[in-house]
Design a protein around this motif. Structure first.
Motif, mmCIF file in Angstrom:
data_model
loop_
_atom_site.group_PDB
_atom_site.id
_atom_site.type_symbol
_atom_site.label_atom_id
_atom_site.label_comp_id
_atom_site.label_asym_id
_atom_site.label_seq_id
_atom_site.Cartn_x
_atom_site.Cartn_y
_atom_site.Cartn_z
ATOM 1 N N GLN A 70 6.033 7.250 -16.567
ATOM 2 C CA GLN A 70 5.544 8.596 -16.827
ATOM 3 C C GLN A 70 6.658 9.631 -16.910
ATOM 4 O OE1 GLN A 70 2.500 9.627 -14.015
ATOM 5 N NE2 GLN A 70 1.347 10.785 -15.521
ATOM 6 N N ASP A 71 7.661 9.526 -16.042
ATOM 7 C CA ASP A 71 8.718 10.529 -16.072
ATOM 8 C C ASP A 71 9.543 10.431 -17.349
ATOM 9 O OD1 ASP A 71 9.710 8.057 -15.224
ATOM 10 O OD2 ASP A 71 11.310 8.954 -14.023
ATOM 11 N N THR B 46 3.709 -4.701 -15.703
ATOM 12 C CA THR B 46 4.892 -4.929 -14.873
ATOM 13 C C THR B 46 5.597 -3.626 -14.517
ATOM 14 O OG1 THR B 46 6.244 -5.275 -16.861
ATOM 15 C CG2 THR B 46 5.260 -7.217 -15.834
ATOM 16 N N ARG B 47 5.172 -2.528 -15.125
ATOM 17 C CA ARG B 47 5.753 -1.223 -14.820
ATOM 18 C C ARG B 47 4.661 -0.334 -14.242
ATOM 19 N NH1 ARG B 47 9.772 0.320 -19.869
ATOM 20 N NH2 ARG B 47 10.576 -1.757 -20.268
ATOM 21 N N PHE B 48 5.046 0.541 -13.322
ATOM 22 C CA PHE B 48 4.079 1.424 -12.699
ATOM 23 C C PHE B 48 4.652 2.833 -12.640
ATOM 24 C CE2 PHE B 48 3.342 -2.829 -11.016
ATOM 25 C CZ PHE B 48 1.996 -2.989 -11.306
ATOM 26 N N HIS B 49 3.752 3.815 -12.669
ATOM 27 C CA HIS B 49 4.177 5.201 -12.624
ATOM 28 C C HIS B 49 4.453 5.636 -11.186
ATOM 29 C CE1 HIS B 49 3.263 5.620 -16.834
ATOM 30 N NE2 HIS B 49 2.012 5.248 -16.652
ATOM 31 N N ALA B 50 5.435 6.502 -11.028
ATOM 32 C CA ALA B 50 5.816 6.957 -9.696
ATOM 33 C C ALA B 50 4.676 7.671 -8.982
ATOM 34 C CB ALA B 50 7.027 7.890 -9.809
ATOM 35 N N THR C 65 0.854 -1.178 0.000
ATOM 36 C CA THR C 65 0.000 0.000 0.000
ATOM 37 C C THR C 65 0.885 1.221 0.000
ATOM 38 O OG1 THR C 65 -1.679 -1.169 1.269
ATOM 39 C CG2 THR C 65 -1.816 1.230 1.250
ATOM 40 N N PRO C 66 0.597 2.235 -0.876
ATOM 41 C CA PRO C 66 1.447 3.416 -0.915
ATOM 42 C C PRO C 66 1.431 4.164 0.413
ATOM 43 C CG PRO C 66 -0.578 3.769 -2.171
ATOM 44 C CD PRO C 66 -0.524 2.319 -1.813
#
Length: 427
Positions: A300-301, A63-67, A7-8
């Motif tokens: 995203q970056d 498999t990739r997520f944005h910051a 969880t963030p």
């Protein structure tokens, strides 16, 4: 119902106009790499004081997520799917421990019995958690399965639901018009991402869509400040899933036309999808393999950096043969915020952001020659690019700032979570 493994780190909630509003966000899949607009929206609502619980009906496959996900405070609950009929009885029993299901309105029970069993069980699971956590409203993204589940769960609890309609859930040939009509009529409010969509829904569905209103997808303009780094001469970029509606076959053809005419350009193509093999073959056949880089999906970056350094962004959207089309691509707004000139097509809501000759250039969809000419104009005329970028940034600040769009959505959700009468009066 299990929470995700991670969880963030929560950021403090801001006490504001959304204080006291507890909303369950129902999504088909969260997070989804291509749906940054949902993350932006949730962050914007949380900043205004809303307390949100996210329900994901499918486990994420990216498999990739944005910051930016780390800045979302809302917990995510992955709703179990029901492989066995006995799961339906278990879900009913769990909810009956909390609510007297004998008091369900006849119409709600009929809807549950008529629904796909998996949708019905997931709706009961959502209703159980929503009851236990004190949610006062459910909001879904896309008028497909997420809204199906939100509608059923809201009916069980006797609370309201709303949803955001985008594009595929409106225009694709797979859309069931009668199913969408029922959802439009039953929702306390419906928002969609462009005036074009509003007009289409009202014209197609009449009174059922009378309360639809437009709320643009918003951008955090602190994250998308106008870029100051020098742009790369001759650099064209495009971002999106490699699917027919993006018009990337026309873009490859336009690059080939410009190269044949002596233009020194290079295309950065960011994204992945089922059309990738076809596009690679088209690039090779056109003899421009050295002028096109397939980057695949980027976080995203990294996308922001590619767009910020480009001399022009191309979004040559078309109407797909299956009826699918873009609503108003978020990447267009991102480029406009960053100060990258854009060239696009007048498909669905795009002309609401790209005003031809003022905030970008528009060309007919499917016209590679016109696309090449417009890209060439921007690449060859720095003054034109600066004028378009200035106009674009001003428009984004005025209409697409997430602070503005989240305030409008908050007004919709607050009214809808109060009572049907108040929701209708706010329409």
């Amino acid at each position: 119902m299990p929470r995700p493994d991670t969880t963030p780190t929560p950021s403090p909630f801001v006490v504001g106009p959304g204080a006291g509003l507890r909303v369950g966000y129902v999504t088909k899949m969260y997070p989804r790499f291509s749906e940054t607009f949902i993350v932006n929206e949730i962050r914007g609502l949380e900043r205004r004081g809303a307390r949100i619980e996210i329900f994901s009906l499918r486990a994420p496959v990216d498999t990739r997520f944005h910051a930016a996900l780390a800045q979302v405070a809302a917990p995510v609950r992955y709703v179990p799917r029901a492989p066995r009929a006995s799961d339906a009885w278990a879900a009913l029993a769990a909810l009956h421990d909390r609510l007297d299901l004998r008091e369900l309105p006849a119409g709600v029970l009929a809807d549950l019995l008529a629904a796909d069993p998996e949708d019905a069980v997931q709706a009961l699971e959502v209703a159980t958690v929503a009851h236990d956590t004190g949610l006062t409203h459910l909001h879904a993204h896309f008028g497909s399965v997420a809204t199906t589940v939100a509608r059923l769960a809201a009916g069980v609890l006797g609370i309201g639901y709303t949803f955001t309609a985008h594009a595929k859930d409106i225009f694709h040939e797979s859309v069931d018009p009668e199913d969408l009509r029922v959802k439009l009529a039953g929702a306390r409010a419906v928002v969609t991402v462009s005036d074009h969509n509003v007009a289409h829904l009202r014209e197609t569905f009449g009174p059922a869509a009378a309360g639809v209103r437009r709320v643009y997808n918003g951008l955090d303009l602190d994250e998308y400040a106008r870029a100051t780094a020098p742009r790369l001469p001759g650099r064209v970029c495009a971002v999106g899933r490699l699917v027919e509606k993006k018009g990337f076959t026309d873009l490859v053809d336009a690059v080939a036309l410009l190269a044949a005419d002596g233009s020194d350009l290079h295309l950065d193509l960011v994204g992945t999808g089922p059309q990738e093999a076809e596009l690679r073959e088209r690039v090779a056949a056109a003899g421009v393999a050295g002028r096109v880089t397939f980057h695949g999906p980027l976080p995203q970056d990294r996308v922001r950096d590619v767009v910020a350094r480009a001399a022009v962004l191309a979004a040559p959207c078309v109407l797909g043969t299956d009826g699918n089309r873009d609503g108003l691509p978020t990447v267009l707004l991102e480029a406009m915020a960053l100060g990258t000139p854009v060239v696009s097509t007048p498909v669905t809501g795009i002309p609401e952001a790209v005003h031809d000759g003022e905030t970008g250039l528009l060309v007919p969809p499917g016209d590679a020659a016109a696309l090449a000419a417009a890209l060439g104009r921007v690449l060859d005329d720095d003054g034109l690019g600066v004028r378009l970028a200035d106009g674009a940034r001003s428009l984004v600040e005025a209409e697409f700032d997430v602070a503005r769009t989240s305030r409008r959505l908050m007004e919709v959700l607050r009214a809808a979570s109060s009572s049907p009468a108040e929701a209708r009066s706010a329409a």
